[in-house]
Design an enzyme around this catalytic site. Structure first.
Site, mmCIF file in Angstrom:
data_model
loop_
_atom_site.group_PDB
_atom_site.id
_atom_site.type_symbol
_atom_site.label_atom_id
_atom_site.label_comp_id
_atom_site.label_asym_id
_atom_site.label_seq_id
_atom_site.Cartn_x
_atom_site.Cartn_y
_atom_site.Cartn_z
ATOM 1 N N ILE A 45 0.872 -1.188 0.000
ATOM 2 C CA ILE A 45 0.000 0.000 0.000
ATOM 3 C C ILE A 45 0.900 1.226 0.000
ATOM 4 C CG2 ILE A 45 -1.836 1.230 1.247
ATOM 5 C CD1 ILE A 45 -2.415 -1.486 2.684
ATOM 6 N N LYS B 28 9.758 28.790 1.799
ATOM 7 C CA LYS B 28 8.377 29.277 1.626
ATOM 8 C C LYS B 28 8.130 30.407 2.628
ATOM 9 C CE LYS B 28 3.552 27.818 2.153
ATOM 10 N NZ LYS B 28 2.635 26.700 2.440
HETATM 11 P P1 FAD Z 1 -0.098 8.173 3.782
HETATM 12 O O1 FAD Z 1 0.932 8.967 3.089
HETATM 13 O O2 FAD Z 1 -1.269 7.710 2.983
HETATM 14 O O3 FAD Z 1 0.622 6.915 4.418
HETATM 15 C C1 FAD Z 1 -0.088 5.774 4.850
HETATM 16 C C2 FAD Z 1 0.891 4.691 5.241
HETATM 17 O O4 FAD Z 1 0.167 3.653 5.884
HETATM 18 C C3 FAD Z 1 1.643 4.045 4.088
HETATM 19 O O5 FAD Z 1 2.987 3.837 4.478
HETATM 20 C C4 FAD Z 1 0.969 2.676 3.927
HETATM 21 O O6 FAD Z 1 1.842 1.674 3.449
HETATM 22 C C5 FAD Z 1 0.574 2.397 5.383
HETATM 23 N N1 FAD Z 1 -0.544 1.478 5.528
HETATM 24 C C6 FAD Z 1 -1.842 1.709 5.211
HETATM 25 N N2 FAD Z 1 -2.585 0.617 5.515
HETATM 26 C C7 FAD Z 1 -1.731 -0.292 6.029
HETATM 27 C C8 FAD Z 1 -1.877 -1.619 6.498
HETATM 28 N N3 FAD Z 1 -3.056 -2.225 6.522
HETATM 29 N N4 FAD Z 1 -0.790 -2.275 6.951
HETATM 30 C C9 FAD Z 1 0.427 -1.696 6.943
HETATM 31 N N5 FAD Z 1 0.621 -0.428 6.502
HETATM 32 C C10 FAD Z 1 -0.436 0.247 6.045
HETATM 33 N N6 FAD Z 1 -0.158 18.413 3.746
HETATM 34 C C11 FAD Z 1 0.622 19.467 3.986
HETATM 35 O O7 FAD Z 1 1.127 19.627 5.105
HETATM 36 N N7 FAD Z 1 0.887 20.366 2.984
HETATM 37 C C12 FAD Z 1 0.329 20.258 1.766
HETATM 38 O O8 FAD Z 1 0.625 21.077 0.892
HETATM 39 C C13 FAD Z 1 -0.564 19.174 1.518
HETATM 40 N N8 FAD Z 1 -1.153 19.018 0.308
HETATM 41 C C14 FAD Z 1 -2.027 17.985 0.115
HETATM 42 C C15 FAD Z 1 -2.727 17.862 -1.085
HETATM 43 C C16 FAD Z 1 -3.665 16.849 -1.265
HETATM 44 C C17 FAD Z 1 -4.438 16.760 -2.533
HETATM 45 C C18 FAD Z 1 -3.877 15.895 -0.240
HETATM 46 C C19 FAD Z 1 -4.875 14.788 -0.404
HETATM 47 C C20 FAD Z 1 -3.158 15.988 0.945
HETATM 48 C C21 FAD Z 1 -2.261 17.030 1.143
HETATM 49 N N9 FAD Z 1 -1.570 17.169 2.350
HETATM 50 C C22 FAD Z 1 -0.766 18.244 2.566
HETATM 51 C C23 FAD Z 1 -1.685 16.160 3.403
HETATM 52 C C24 FAD Z 1 -0.458 15.257 3.370
HETATM 53 O O9 FAD Z 1 -0.352 14.614 2.114
HETATM 54 C C25 FAD Z 1 -0.543 14.214 4.463
HETATM 55 O O10 FAD Z 1 -0.905 14.807 5.680
HETATM 56 C C26 FAD Z 1 0.799 13.555 4.654
HETATM 57 O O11 FAD Z 1 1.318 13.077 3.456
HETATM 58 C C27 FAD Z 1 0.695 12.424 5.649
HETATM 59 O O12 FAD Z 1 -0.008 11.335 5.113
HETATM 60 P P2 FAD Z 1 -0.126 10.054 6.017
HETATM 61 O O13 FAD Z 1 1.235 9.676 6.463
HETATM 62 O O14 FAD Z 1 -1.151 10.294 7.066
HETATM 63 O O15 FAD Z 1 -0.739 8.940 5.046
#
Ligand code: FAD
Length: 504
Positions: A43, A79
């Site tokens: 994922i 920035k």
């Molecule tokens: P993800 O990056 O989705 O990571 C999820 C992780 O969980 C992955 O490593 C995956 O392998 C793991 N995982 C999932 N399910 C399982 C499972 N069952 N078993 C094991 N592992 C699993 N934030 C900002 O601060 N600035 C911005 O400019 C900004 N722009 C954005 C623009 C868009 C369009 C979007 C949608 C978001 C934006 N964000 C921004 C938010 C930012 O992308 C996220 O907050 C940041 O990337 C953190 O994501 P995350 O780590 O929560 O999730």
């Protein structure tokens, strides 16, 4: 939570998971806690999120990183704020800048507040925000916000970066601090008789056990929402963007150190400078335009009609969970919620969640004593960010599509935002109103003044009277030359980025 907590599993290796791993490893380095980050090899991460607010700088410094350590590896740039373009059709207000405030502004901000306040009362003063901030001078002149040692003021700024590279960098850094890493896809969590997470099951029939779990699984929210059943409160009634289409374009030699947010027909586009490319993304509502038409509109906007670059398309949901910490699980990142990326606040929320969690756990001696207080605090922060973003849409004056007409009127805004807007239009001091509502810790008064003043929520030129009777008027030319004088101390953006790479 166990008083003798010995192990933590962080599930998810996106930016949220790795920021959490580094913060916990840093703050609890003397507690003998085993920290393991588990990530699915199948994922992927979301792979967007290229802009930050100034607290990211504080986080990176806290865990011991210099700009020369990480910026080159993450294709990062500086920035100093965000330009909002074409959100307002009010004459003179088609564009404004929301700066990261820095110390030199202490001399010019009083003039902005003065002009903005009296303009609302119908006096003919210039209340357009951009001209009052050093960050705007730097953005215009394409200068990096890094001050020379003899510059007697503190600067404040954020970064743009490649989010996947930042995640990889933070992974290496966490490994040096003893964080273990394991690849596995978790298929289920088994609860004990009190409903706490006992252990995780993987797709290869292995089990993973810890005293405490962090859910950083992105929008899946595998543990907190899916397993523990914590409800998600959507705010799609007032923020109805749910999709994005993303393209890279060629970089510029000396890019302006700011994000540009331009309103299009069904949403807005970010333009973010990295050293290797511009990141561009159209955030829109699929209820008003289909994905292919949105892609076409973005291509047209970027002049990419003949390009064969493939677009990436993403879906997201806006809102937050009702509890961020439930039982022995803390959700961090997209798993706890997301307010659309207009002010790039998501990583700030990650940091704040982890920092406040550590504070609450320490204060309660590793019990749940301060859990409710923590949950309320984080929810309040989410709601404050939501209201600031909702306000962007609420006060837009575009009438070109149903999308913008609905954005200005559909759904019910919070009482807090209604009272704030009422205070603004009735000419009250909104710094007092923010303090009364205890909201000044989120977006400060300057930010609200920039948003409302920048989009021209003022009496029009025809409605105002001359300011001749005023005892005091600020000399805007003097302010301009003061800010230009300050700006002489700073290097071109590109030159500073080269210095950083040479030091590394
Ligand atoms: P993800 O990056 O989705 O990571 C999820 C992780 O969980 C992955 O490593 C995956 O392998 C793991 N995982 C999932 N399910 C399982 C499972 N069952 N078993 C094991 N592992 C699993 N934030 C900002 O601060 N600035 C911005 O400019 C900004 N722009 C954005 C623009 C868009 C369009 C979007 C949608 C978001 C934006 N964000 C921004 C938010 C930012 O992308 C996220 O907050 C940041 O990337 C953190 O994501 P995350 O780590 O929560 O999730």
């Amino acid at each position: 939570m166990k008083e003798n907590m010995k192990s933590i599993v962080i599930l998810g290796g996106g930016t949220a998971g790795w920021i959490t791993a580094n913060l916990i490893a840093f703050h609890w380095k003397d507690r003998d806690i085993d920290i393991t980050l588990v990530e699915s090899p199948d994922i992927g991460i979301i792979g967007v999120g290229e802009g930050s607010t100034p607290p990211l700088k504080i986080f990176l410094e806290l865990i011991g990183l210099d700009e020369s350590d990480w910026m080159g590896r993450c294709e990062a740039t500086y920035k100093v704020g965000i330009t909002f373009r074409d959100w307002s059709t009010r004459p003179g207000f088609s564009e404004y800048f929301h700066p990261f405030l820095c110390q030199p502004d202490e001399f010019s901000v009083p003039a902005f507040f003065h002009n903005s306040f009296l303009r609302r009362k119908g006096v003919d003063l210039d209340g357009h925000p951009s001209q009052f901030f050093l960050a705007w001078e730097l953005a215009k002149a394409r200068l990096a916000p890094v001050a020379p040692p003899n510059f007697p003021f503190e600067m404040n700024y954020g970064y743009h970066f490649d989010s996947a590279m930042l995640g990889e960098f933070l992974q290496d850094w966490a490994a040096k601090r003893g964080v273990k890493y394991r690849q596995a896809t978790v298929t289920d969590a088994v609860l004990d008789e009190q409903g706490y997470i006992d252990y995780l099951k993987t797709d290869s029939e292995e089990t993973i056990k810890a005293d405490f779990y962090v859910d950083s699984t992105g929008f899946r929210s595998q543990l907190l929402q899916q397993k523990l059943g914590v409800p998600f409160d959507s705010c799609e009634d007032v923020l109805f963007n749910d999709s994005a289409v993303v393209f890279p374009t060629e970089p510029e030699e000396n890019p302006t150190p700011q994000t540009i947010s331009t309103a299009l027909k069904y949403g807005w586009v970010w333009k973010i400078p990295l050293t290797s490319r511009f990141g561009n993304g159209y955030v829109y509502s699929s209820k008003y335009v289909d994905d292919d038409d949105a892609e076409m509109e973005l291509r047209e906007h970027l002049g990419l009609m003949d390009s064969d670059i493939e677009a990436r398309k993403l879906k997201f949901k806006v809102g937050r969970v009702r509890e961020h910490w439930a039982k022995n699980c803390l959700a961090v990142g997209l798993s706890q919620g997301f307010i659309e990326p207009l002010e790039a606040t998501a990583l700030d929320m990650v940091q704040e969640t982890v920092a406040r969690f550590i504070e609450a756990a320490n204060k309660g001696n590793f019990t749940d004593q301060y859990r409710d207080e923590f949950n309320q605090r984080i929810s309040k922060r989410f709601d404050a960010v939501r209201d600031y973003i909702v306000c962007h849409y609420r006060i837009n004056t575009r009438t070109d599509t149903e999308y913008w007409l609905d954005a200005g009127s559909r759904g019910k805004v919070s009482n807090s935002l209604r009272e704030l807007l009422a205070a603004w239009v009735s000419g009250k001091n909104i710094t007092d109103e923010l303090e009364r509502q205890n909201l000044d810790a989120y977006f400060p008064s300057v930010s609200w003044n920039c948003l409302l003043g920048g989009k021209g929520i003022y009496p029009t030129d025809e409605q105002v009277r001359p300011g001749n009777e005023l005892a005091h008027q600020y000399d805007l030319e003097k302010i301009s030359s003061y800010l230009k004088g300050c700006a002489l101390n700073f290097k071109p953006h590109q030159e500073q980025l080269r210095v950083i790479r040479k030091v590394a």
